[in-house]
Motif scaffolding. Sequence first.
Motif, PDB file in Angstrom:
ATOM      1  N   LEU A  55    -105.655  64.016  73.472  1.00 54.69           N
ATOM      2  CA  LEU A  55    -104.663  64.265  72.438  1.00 54.69           C
ATOM      3  C   LEU A  55    -105.234  65.235  71.410  1.00 54.69           C
ATOM      4  O   LEU A  55    -106.422  65.198  71.106  1.00 54.69           O
ATOM      5  N   THR A  56    -104.377  66.069  70.871  1.00 52.31           N
ATOM      6  CA  THR A  56    -104.808  66.966  69.806  1.00 52.31           C
ATOM      7  C   THR A  56    -104.251  66.440  68.490  1.00 52.31           C
ATOM      8  O   THR A  56    -103.067  66.083  68.400  1.00 52.31           O
ATOM      9  N   GLY A  57    -105.090  66.356  67.500  1.00 52.33           N
ATOM     10  CA  GLY A  57    -104.677  65.840  66.204  1.00 52.33           C
ATOM     11  C   GLY A  57    -104.125  66.943  65.316  1.00 52.33           C
ATOM     12  O   GLY A  57    -104.431  68.129  65.494  1.00 52.33           O
ATOM     13  N   LYS A  58    -103.296  66.528  64.369  1.00 54.48           N
ATOM     14  CA  LYS A  58    -102.775  67.487  63.402  1.00 54.48           C
ATOM     15  C   LYS A  58    -103.867  67.826  62.398  1.00 54.48           C
ATOM     16  O   LYS A  58    -104.682  66.992  62.058  1.00 54.48           O
ATOM     17  N   LYS A  59    -103.837  69.061  61.930  1.00 48.74           N
ATOM     18  CA  LYS A  59    -104.795  69.459  60.917  1.00 48.74           C
ATOM     19  C   LYS A  59    -104.441  68.751  59.614  1.00 48.74           C
ATOM     20  O   LYS A  59    -103.294  68.753  59.178  1.00 48.74           O
ATOM     21  N   SER A  60    -105.418  68.148  59.012  1.00 59.51           N
ATOM     22  CA  SER A  60    -105.211  67.380  57.795  1.00 59.51           C
ATOM     23  C   SER A  60    -105.100  68.302  56.586  1.00 59.51           C
ATOM     24  O   SER A  60    -105.659  69.393  56.567  1.00 59.51           O
ATOM     25  N   LYS A  61    -104.364  67.823  55.561  1.00 61.62           N
ATOM     26  CA  LYS A  61    -104.257  68.573  54.313  1.00 61.62           C
ATOM     27  C   LYS A  61    -105.550  68.412  53.525  1.00 61.62           C
ATOM     28  O   LYS A  61    -106.271  67.435  53.694  1.00 61.62           O
ATOM     29  N   ALA A  62    -105.813  69.350  52.655  1.00 59.68           N
ATOM     30  CA  ALA A  62    -107.002  69.283  51.804  1.00 59.68           C
ATOM     31  C   ALA A  62    -106.884  68.074  50.871  1.00 59.68           C
ATOM     32  O   ALA A  62    -105.779  67.684  50.477  1.00 59.68           O
ATOM     33  N   TRP A  63    -108.028  67.482  50.490  1.00 57.40           N
ATOM     34  CA  TRP A  63    -108.013  66.268  49.675  1.00 57.40           C
ATOM     35  C   TRP A  63    -107.350  66.513  48.323  1.00 57.40           C
ATOM     36  O   TRP A  63    -106.635  65.662  47.815  1.00 57.40           O
ATOM     37  N   TRP A  64    -107.581  67.693  47.742  1.00 59.62           N
ATOM     38  CA  TRP A  64    -107.008  67.968  46.427  1.00 59.62           C
ATOM     39  C   TRP A  64    -105.486  68.115  46.510  1.00 59.62           C
ATOM     40  O   TRP A  64    -104.777  67.746  45.583  1.00 59.62           O
ATOM     41  N   LEU A  65    -104.979  68.638  47.649  1.00 62.41           N
ATOM     42  CA  LEU A  65    -103.539  68.747  47.828  1.00 62.41           C
ATOM     43  C   LEU A  65    -102.912  67.364  48.005  1.00 62.41           C
ATOM     44  O   LEU A  65    -101.837  67.084  47.464  1.00 62.41           O
ATOM     45  N   LYS A  66    -103.603  66.488  48.741  1.00 63.44           N
ATOM     46  CA  LYS A  66    -103.122  65.109  48.889  1.00 63.44           C
ATOM     47  C   LYS A  66    -103.058  64.420  47.531  1.00 63.44           C
ATOM     48  O   LYS A  66    -102.127  63.657  47.257  1.00 63.44           O
ATOM     49  N   PHE A  67    -104.056  64.692  46.684  1.00 60.43           N
ATOM     50  CA  PHE A  67    -104.053  64.089  45.344  1.00 60.43           C
ATOM     51  C   PHE A  67    -102.896  64.626  44.507  1.00 60.43           C
ATOM     52  O   PHE A  67    -102.188  63.856  43.857  1.00 60.43           O
ATOM     53  N   LEU A  68    -102.680  65.936  44.524  1.00 61.07           N
ATOM     54  CA  LEU A  68    -101.589  66.517  43.743  1.00 61.07           C
ATOM     55  C   LEU A  68    -100.217  66.047  44.222  1.00 61.07           C
ATOM     56  O   LEU A  68     -99.289  65.906  43.426  1.00 61.07           O
ATOM     57  N   LEU A  69    -100.096  65.789  45.515  1.00 62.70           N
ATOM     58  CA  LEU A  69     -98.826  65.306  46.050  1.00 62.70           C
ATOM     59  C   LEU A  69     -98.489  63.895  45.575  1.00 62.70           C
ATOM     60  O   LEU A  69     -97.336  63.466  45.678  1.00 62.70           O
ATOM     61  N   GLN A  70     -99.481  63.175  45.041  1.00 61.72           N
ATOM     62  CA  GLN A  70     -99.212  61.855  44.464  1.00 61.72           C
ATOM     63  C   GLN A  70     -98.310  61.967  43.238  1.00 61.72           C
ATOM     64  O   GLN A  70     -97.614  61.021  42.891  1.00 61.72           O
ATOM     65  N   PHE A  71     -98.312  63.114  42.583  1.00 69.96           N
ATOM     66  CA  PHE A  71     -97.488  63.330  41.398  1.00 69.96           C
ATOM     67  C   PHE A  71     -96.072  63.789  41.748  1.00 69.96           C
ATOM     68  O   PHE A  71     -95.265  64.014  40.864  1.00 69.96           O
ATOM     69  N   ASN A  72     -95.787  63.938  43.033  1.00 66.17           N
ATOM     70  CA  ASN A  72     -94.483  64.431  43.474  1.00 66.17           C
ATOM     71  C   ASN A  72     -93.500  63.266  43.638  1.00 66.17           C
ATOM     72  O   ASN A  72     -92.928  63.072  44.704  1.00 66.17           O
ATOM     73  N   GLN A  73     -93.323  62.516  42.562  1.00 61.17           N
ATOM     74  CA  GLN A  73     -92.379  61.406  42.530  1.00 61.17           C
ATOM     75  C   GLN A  73     -91.558  61.540  41.255  1.00 61.17           C
ATOM     76  O   GLN A  73     -92.116  61.858  40.192  1.00 61.17           O
ATOM     77  N   PRO A  74     -90.270  61.290  41.319  1.00 60.41           N
ATOM     78  CA  PRO A  74     -89.413  61.501  40.139  1.00 60.41           C
ATOM     79  C   PRO A  74     -89.880  60.747  38.893  1.00 60.41           C
ATOM     80  O   PRO A  74     -89.909  61.314  37.800  1.00 60.41           O
ATOM     81  N   LEU A  75     -90.265  59.490  39.045  1.00 63.01           N
ATOM     82  CA  LEU A  75     -90.683  58.710  37.876  1.00 63.01           C
ATOM     83  C   LEU A  75     -91.952  59.287  37.251  1.00 63.01           C
ATOM     84  O   LEU A  75     -92.073  59.364  36.018  1.00 63.01           O
ATOM     85  N   LEU A  76     -92.891  59.701  38.065  1.00 54.73           N
ATOM     86  CA  LEU A  76     -94.122  60.279  37.524  1.00 54.73           C
ATOM     87  C   LEU A  76     -93.862  61.623  36.855  1.00 54.73           C
ATOM     88  O   LEU A  76     -94.494  61.939  35.837  1.00 54.73           O
ATOM     89  N   ILE A  77     -92.950  62.396  37.397  1.00 53.78           N
ATOM     90  CA  ILE A  77     -92.603  63.678  36.767  1.00 53.78           C
ATOM     91  C   ILE A  77     -91.980  63.424  35.391  1.00 53.78           C
ATOM     92  O   ILE A  77     -92.303  64.108  34.414  1.00 53.78           O
ATOM     93  N   ILE A  78     -91.118  62.407  35.307  1.00 52.47           N
ATOM     94  CA  ILE A  78     -90.509  62.058  34.023  1.00 52.47           C
ATOM     95  C   ILE A  78     -91.583  61.612  33.031  1.00 52.47           C
ATOM     96  O   ILE A  78     -91.574  62.007  31.856  1.00 52.47           O
TER      97      ILE A  78
END
Length: 116
Positions: A55-78
């Motif tokens: 099986l071939t795995g998907k390339k993972s996102k960078a750790w800093w991008l995964k961290f920034l994506l944690q803020f991509n929620q409506p309540l946190l943006i508010i």
Amino acid sequence: MVQAASTIAPQEKQSTVWHTLEISETIARLHSDTENGLSSVVAKHLLSEVGANELTGKKSKAWWLKFLLQFNQPLLIILLCAGLVKALTGSLVNAGVIWGVTTTNAIIGFIQESKA
């Protein structure tokens, strides 16, 4: 033996639902043997023709991008916007508390996602 392995038509390989076949039929179609398995010649031929069974795995996102994506929620943006408003109005302590809570939430989410 190599010729026998190549008698499996490419269309048959793709359209056959192998897990639904009886064991004896699968062994016959693959020109195998229940005692010895595939011969080394047939195995090499199939490896070159079909490729490795991996099986071939998907390339993972960078750790800093995964961290920034944690803020991509409506309540946190508010909350981040509320912290900005508090900072602009001079309530730096309140802004710091709001930003601290949102950052702590993002860190916890990042750690949990990393473990999953």
